[in-house]
Structures are given as C-alpha cells and as structure tokens.
Design a protein around this motif. Structure first.
Motif, short mmCIF file in Angstrom:
data_model
loop_
_atom_site.label_atom_id
_atom_site.label_comp_id
_atom_site.label_asym_id
_atom_site.label_seq_id
_atom_site.Cartn_x
_atom_site.Cartn_y
_atom_site.Cartn_z
N GLY A 56 -17.23 15.49 15.14
CA GLY A 56 -18.35 16.42 15.02
C GLY A 56 -19.19 16.49 16.28
N GLY A 57 -19.43 15.33 16.91
CA GLY A 57 -20.17 15.33 18.16
C GLY A 57 -19.46 16.11 19.24
N ARG A 58 -18.13 15.99 19.31
CA ARG A 58 -17.37 16.74 20.32
C ARG A 58 -17.45 18.23 20.06
N LEU A 59 -17.29 18.63 18.79
CA LEU A 59 -17.38 20.05 18.46
C LEU A 59 -18.76 20.61 18.78
N LEU A 60 -19.79 19.84 18.49
CA LEU A 60 -21.14 20.30 18.76
C LEU A 60 -21.36 20.48 20.26
N ARG A 61 -20.88 19.54 21.05
CA ARG A 61 -21.04 19.65 22.51
C ARG A 61 -20.28 20.84 23.07
N GLU A 62 -19.03 21.01 22.63
CA GLU A 62 -18.17 22.02 23.25
C GLU A 62 -18.39 23.42 22.68
N ALA A 63 -18.75 23.51 21.40
CA ALA A 63 -18.88 24.82 20.77
C ALA A 63 -20.30 25.36 20.81
N VAL A 64 -21.28 24.48 21.01
CA VAL A 64 -22.68 24.93 20.96
C VAL A 64 -23.42 24.63 22.27
N LEU A 65 -23.41 23.39 22.72
CA LEU A 65 -24.27 23.01 23.84
C LEU A 65 -23.76 23.48 25.18
N ASP A 101 -23.13 12.42 34.95
CA ASP A 101 -21.82 12.30 34.31
C ASP A 101 -21.43 13.58 33.60
N LEU A 102 -22.39 14.23 32.94
CA LEU A 102 -22.10 15.50 32.29
C LEU A 102 -21.70 16.55 33.33
N ALA A 103 -22.45 16.60 34.43
CA ALA A 103 -22.14 17.58 35.47
C ALA A 103 -20.76 17.34 36.07
N TYR A 104 -20.42 16.08 36.32
CA TYR A 104 -19.12 15.78 36.91
C TYR A 104 -17.97 16.03 35.94
N SER A 105 -18.26 16.03 34.65
CA SER A 105 -17.22 16.36 33.66
C SER A 105 -17.21 17.85 33.33
N ARG A 106 -17.93 18.65 34.12
CA ARG A 106 -17.98 20.11 34.00
C ARG A 106 -18.64 20.57 32.71
N HIS A 107 -19.57 19.78 32.21
CA HIS A 107 -20.36 20.18 31.04
C HIS A 107 -21.67 20.76 31.55
N TYR A 108 -21.82 22.08 31.45
CA TYR A 108 -23.04 22.74 31.90
C TYR A 108 -23.63 23.57 30.77
N PRO A 109 -24.96 23.69 30.71
CA PRO A 109 -25.97 22.96 31.49
C PRO A 109 -25.87 21.46 31.21
N ALA A 110 -26.02 20.66 32.26
CA ALA A 110 -25.83 19.22 32.14
C ALA A 110 -27.09 18.53 31.63
N VAL A 111 -27.71 19.09 30.60
CA VAL A 111 -28.93 18.52 30.02
C VAL A 111 -28.55 17.40 29.07
N SER A 112 -29.04 16.21 29.36
CA SER A 112 -28.72 15.04 28.54
C SER A 112 -29.50 15.09 27.23
N TRP A 113 -28.79 15.02 26.11
CA TRP A 113 -29.47 15.04 24.81
C TRP A 113 -30.07 13.69 24.47
N SER A 114 -29.67 12.64 25.20
CA SER A 114 -30.23 11.31 24.93
C SER A 114 -31.41 10.97 25.84
N ALA A 115 -31.48 11.57 27.02
CA ALA A 115 -32.54 11.24 27.98
C ALA A 115 -33.60 12.33 28.07
#
Length: 588
Positions: free
Chosen positions: A495-504, A421-435
């Motif tokens: 905050g979670g969105r900012l952390l994902r987009e600005a850092v991860l 799901d992360l990869a398909y939403s163009r979030h790379y690296p698509a490393v899951s922080w929950s799994a």
C-alpha cells in the motif's frame, strides 16, 4: 551631540562635522556628517550617488552599508543623507518586469545598471480611469481609480495609509506620469506610483483567523502538507533535490493572483535560466503569459551583497502593495540561505561578535521579521487578501541542522523537506513525508469540512498513517526480508508503494500531471486506499500475499499520467478493474 524625535517617532541624531566619507572597507563605508540622520536612513555616497543605508551611529560617525560596488570611493568624498529609509518605488510597471534587489529595472539596462541609478521614475505615462468623484468621503485604502492596460491583474490606485477625509480633486480619464497627482484627499496628493520603506510592514485593518488552503496543484503538498493563504513555508533541500523545479511549479500553478519571485544570491547563469523560463511559461489561469502577473527580483551572487540582503524585504513589500489592492500574493524567496550569508559577511566587516557558524546573533530575529510579514488580512479598503511567503533554504551539504534551516523551522507554518534519496531514485517532487510537517493541516481540514468536503482530514490521516507504517515495515524487510513478514504487513508495504507511485509522484513535464486539481487528488487517493483495503481482505481470507503482490498494478499507477488535471473518472474505472481482479483471486 543632540537627539530629537521626528514626527514618525524615529530618533534623529544631530552631530557636528562635515558630510564626508572617512573610510571605505568593501560595502562598509564610514561617514562623518553634520546633518540630521536616523538609523536605516538612505545615504548617497560619492560623485555617482551610490545608495547606502545607515546601520550604526556612534557620536559623529555613521556606518553605512553600500548597495553597490564601492570601487572608486575615497575618503573625503561627499555623502548626502536623504532623510528617509530605503524605500521601494511601487507602480504599474512592476507586473511583468525584472528588477534588482532595490527594485531598479533590469530589463531596460543595456548591460548593467549605471552607478547610482536609484529612484528614477522616467518619463513614461499611464492610462488612468477615476473611480470616485470630488466631494466623496474616503478612508485609507479606498480605490481612487485604476490604471488600465496592465494585463490580467487590475492595478488600483489607493488612498495612502494614514490619509482620510474629503476628495478635493480627481483627475479626468487620461494618461499621467507615475509621480503626477491624480487626486487630492484632504490636501494630500495621491499619485499613480507610491513609495514605501522596505523594512516597514504596510498596515492593514486586522488579521483574519480562518484558514483557506493555498492550492498549489502539487498532490504531496495539497494532500499531506497544505499551507494556508497568508501562511509561511520553508523548502530546505541540498543540491540536486529539485528545489528550483518545485518553486517554478508553485509559481505556475498556485492559485494566487500575483507572484513575486525573488532570486536572492543565486548564480548568474542559473538566475538567467530561471528568468527565461518564467518569461516563457504560459499562465494556465488566463491563457496569456505567466510573467504578466509576476514580479521578478533578480539579485545574483555577483551583485553587491547588501543589495542581496535588501532584496527579500523589497519582495515582500511588493507583495504587500498588491495585497492592499485586494489580491492574494505569494512571495517565493530563493534562497534565504544566500540572504543569511550576506548578513554573516556584513556582520564580520562591522566587527559584530559571531554566533553559531559565524552567523550574527540577530539571525533568528531577522528571519522572524521577514516571515511575520506574511498573513491573511482585512485590508484598509475592507477586502480579504493575503501574502504567503515560501522560502527556499540551501543548507551546505544538505545538513538540515545548520543554523539557517534550524531557525527557519521555528518561524514557519510548513516545512517541505526535499530528500536526496528520493531525488536520486527519480521520485519527484522529492518531498519527504517523514521529515516534513504542516501546522496548518488542522485548520485547513476544518475549512474543508465547512465547505463541503468533510472527508478531507480523514483521507489525509489515512495516507499519513499508511506511509509511516510502510516505512517502518520496509526498514524491517531490509533486515529480515519481505518473506518474514505476515500477510497483512506485506499488504501495508504494498500500500505504501502504491500510494507513493500512484499519488505522491508527479511529473512537472507532463501535460496531464504537471497540475492536479483537488477532485483528481481525492479520486486517486480514494482509489489507492480502496484497493489496499481490498488487498488486506483478500489476504485475510486465505489468499497468499505473494499472489496479490504479483498482480499488475500498473494501470492504477498510470491513472495520474493518463487522465487530465480535473479528471476523476479514470481513477474510478481503474479502481473498479483492480477490485474485479482481486475478487477473482478469492474464487481461485
């Protein structure tokens, strides 16, 4: 039948009969022999001397797994036991080279390897400079001399394991062949090249207990799921989740001295593309070619399956060889799933009872034997060095409960799960922080505290907590809508969105953001956490959450792309600008 024990402790079986092939079933060849043999010994088969390995001995019958295509072999052909296990030929030609699963060079092959091309040193010579003189007392791992002109990684000729004593002769500076003795220690010749059985770990003086992080340059890994030098990590992910790009980023940017890239069972066109990319990459550490400190083992899916099975052992043997010289080596195996499939196919041919999903029952033991060869050690020569193993896993259909993924998780220190799901939403690296997880995080945090960064563990803990809270609340908003949440909960989602987009998030194609230094990672995370804390304070003071959410956080998010790999000032400036905007909201 009579059993004897050889000097190395292996059981040798002497049987009667001729060394002749009696049956050929694909890569499985049955041989009857009258010569001394042992499990895992190398056997050459037929008129072309195809290499194979003994996998079973039953009375006078040997089961041999062939490492090449067996077309043309027939019952009655001659088989010759070589008296030693499958071994890798290790020398100064490794760095910058492309090899198959048995470490035979592919770069010099016109179209394909000739049948039986195994163990040929060739006529090349190497410039040698001695580092000791006759009469010295040395031990295993001591540096006899160096081979010059091998690129950014100095190739050191070492006294072999198990050898110690007085240096009797040392060759003068000059050019020598790979199998020419350049020194003699207590009657034992020391050559430029060395051979080592690929399934036997090379010895060391002992393992180190401290944990120094392998810096990968990828923020999501270095911040949330660090792996220690000498550690192990698995990278499971389905098709299209970005495994290959992530592994290339690790090869390019991690702070190891030597990279061993094992393409195990990948498709030929994909492997050709990967090899081409690696050969063209610039080395950010030296300014030269990354290939000059990389060993590529290319064993594609159309190559013999048992050479695929041997390729990961060959790769880790190469890494241990450079580790013994005092270097930090990283093995990238892509992918261990293809290697496990080779085990499954061969076990079915030999009649082994299948376990889960047809894999042999020994699969967990085989995985453990591979990953346990990683480690941070004190070498026989007294240096600190390591082998870090990163294994990609390609579960069919992305099923992370299948046997290879499930068993691998038992034996690795880190799991970097790639999320579809992360990869398909163009979030790379698509490393899951929950799994994903890292069992090295605590030890790495303690090392950071000792080396001047006591806040590392606290920053990581806050980031992990914020991501978990944001995920929990996001799941609620899908049911109730974000408007149903109180202000502080909405700020946690923000905050979670900012952390994902600005850092991860991190672009592998960006000049500024393809690699990220530790100071920049800390600055970006500090900026986001400070802004989130201030957002919570503004909402707590009575400002509607909607007003805060409508602010333009784009400049803060773009700081990662618009600042250099080691730049910390851009994040600080944009943090201060956002704090000023939030202060204005309180005065309205």
């Amino acid at each position: 039948m009579r059993r004897t024990r050889c000097r190395a402790g292996r059981t040798v079986v002497r049987v009667t009969g001729q060394a002749r092939i009696s049956r050929v079933a694909g890569p499985l060849v049955e041989v009857r022999t009258s010569l001394p043999v042992a499990m895992n010994d190398l056997v050459t088969l037929g008129p072309h001397a195809l290499p194979g390995e003994i996998v079973a001995i039953r009375d006078d019958l040997l089961s041999v797994q062939a490492y090449e295509y067996t077309g043309g072999l027939a019952p009655g052909d001659v088989a010759v036991p070589r008296g030693h296990p499958l071994s890798a030929e290790l020398g100064p030609w490794l760095l910058g080279g492309v090899f198959d699963g048995l470490l035979r060079p592919l770069s010099t092959a016109a179209t394909w390897l000739a049948p039986g091309a195994y163990g040929r040193l060739g006529g090349r010579t190497w410039p040698f400079r001695p580092a000791m003189s006759a009469g010295q007392q040395v031990s295993a791992g001591s540096v006899v001399g160096v081979v010059t002109g091998t690129g950014p990684v100095e190739f050191r000729v070492l006294v072999p394991p198990g050898v110690a004593g007085t240096v009797e002769t040392v060759a003068p500076e000059g050019r020598y062949g790979a199998d020419t003795a350049v020194a003699t220690v207590s009657g034992v010749p020391v050559t430029v090249a060395a051979r080592w059985p690929v399934r036997r770990p090379r010895p060391s003086a002992g393992r180190r207990t401290d944990a120094t992080a392998l810096h990968t340059g990828q923020r999501v890994l270095d911040l949330l799921f660090p792996v220690a030098l000498g550690g192990t990590a698995a990278v499971p992910g389905g098709f299209g989740t970005g495994k290959t790009v992530l592994l290339q980023q690790l090869a390019k940017w991690c702070d190891a001295d030597v990279i061993v890239y094992v393409g195990c069972g990948e498709r030929g066109n994909e492997m050709a593309e990967i090899v081409g990319d690696l050969l063209e990459l610039n080395d950010p550490r030296t300014g030269g070619r990354l290939a000059d400190r990389t060993v590529i083992i290319a064993n594609t899916s159309n190559m013999p399956m048992m050479a695929r099975e041997a390729s990961i052992y060959t790769g880790v043997t190469v890494a241990e060889f450079f580790r013994d010289m005092g270097y930090h080596a990283v093995v990238i195996a892509d992918s261990t799933s293809r290697w496990a499939e080779a085990l499954r196919e061969f076990s079915s041919r030999t009649g082994v009872l299948p376990a889960e999903e047809g894999y042999p029952a020994e699969l967990p033991s085989a995985l453990a034997a591979f990953y346990e060869r990683a480690g941070a050690v004190r070498t026989l020569g007294g240096q600190d060095a390591s082998v870090t193993v990163l294994g990609a896993v390609s579960p069919p259909g992305g099923d992370l409960t299948e046997p290879v993924t499930a068993h691998t998780e038992r034996f690795v220190r880190c799991r970097w799960t790639l999320d579809r799901d992360l990869a398909y939403s163009r979030h790379y690296p698509a490393v899951s922080w929950s799994a994903s997880f890292s069992r090295d995080a605590g030890a790495v945090g303690a090392t950071h505290a000792r080396t001047g960064d006591p806040g590392w563990a606290g920053r990581r803990g806050r980031a992990v907590g914020l991501l978990a809270e944001s995920d929990r609340l996001t799941a609620l908003t899908e049911l109730m809508g974000v408007g149903a949440l109180p202000g502080h909960a909405r700020m946690a989602v923000l905050g979670g969105r900012l952390l994902r987009e600005a850092v991860l998030q991190q672009s592998a194609l960006s000049t500024n953001d393809g690699f990220c230094g530790e100071p920049k990672t800390a600055a970006l995370l500090d900026a986001v956490l400070t802004v989130v804390d201030r957002c919570q304070e503004v909402v707590a003071s009575g400002t509607p959450a909607t007003v805060v959410e409508e602010l333009d956080f784009g400049p803060l998010i773009r700081a990662r792309e618009e600042s250099g790999p080691q730049d910390t000032t851009a994040a600080a400036r944009r943090r201060d600008a956002m704090l000023a905007r939030l202060a204005e909201l309180e005065t309205v």
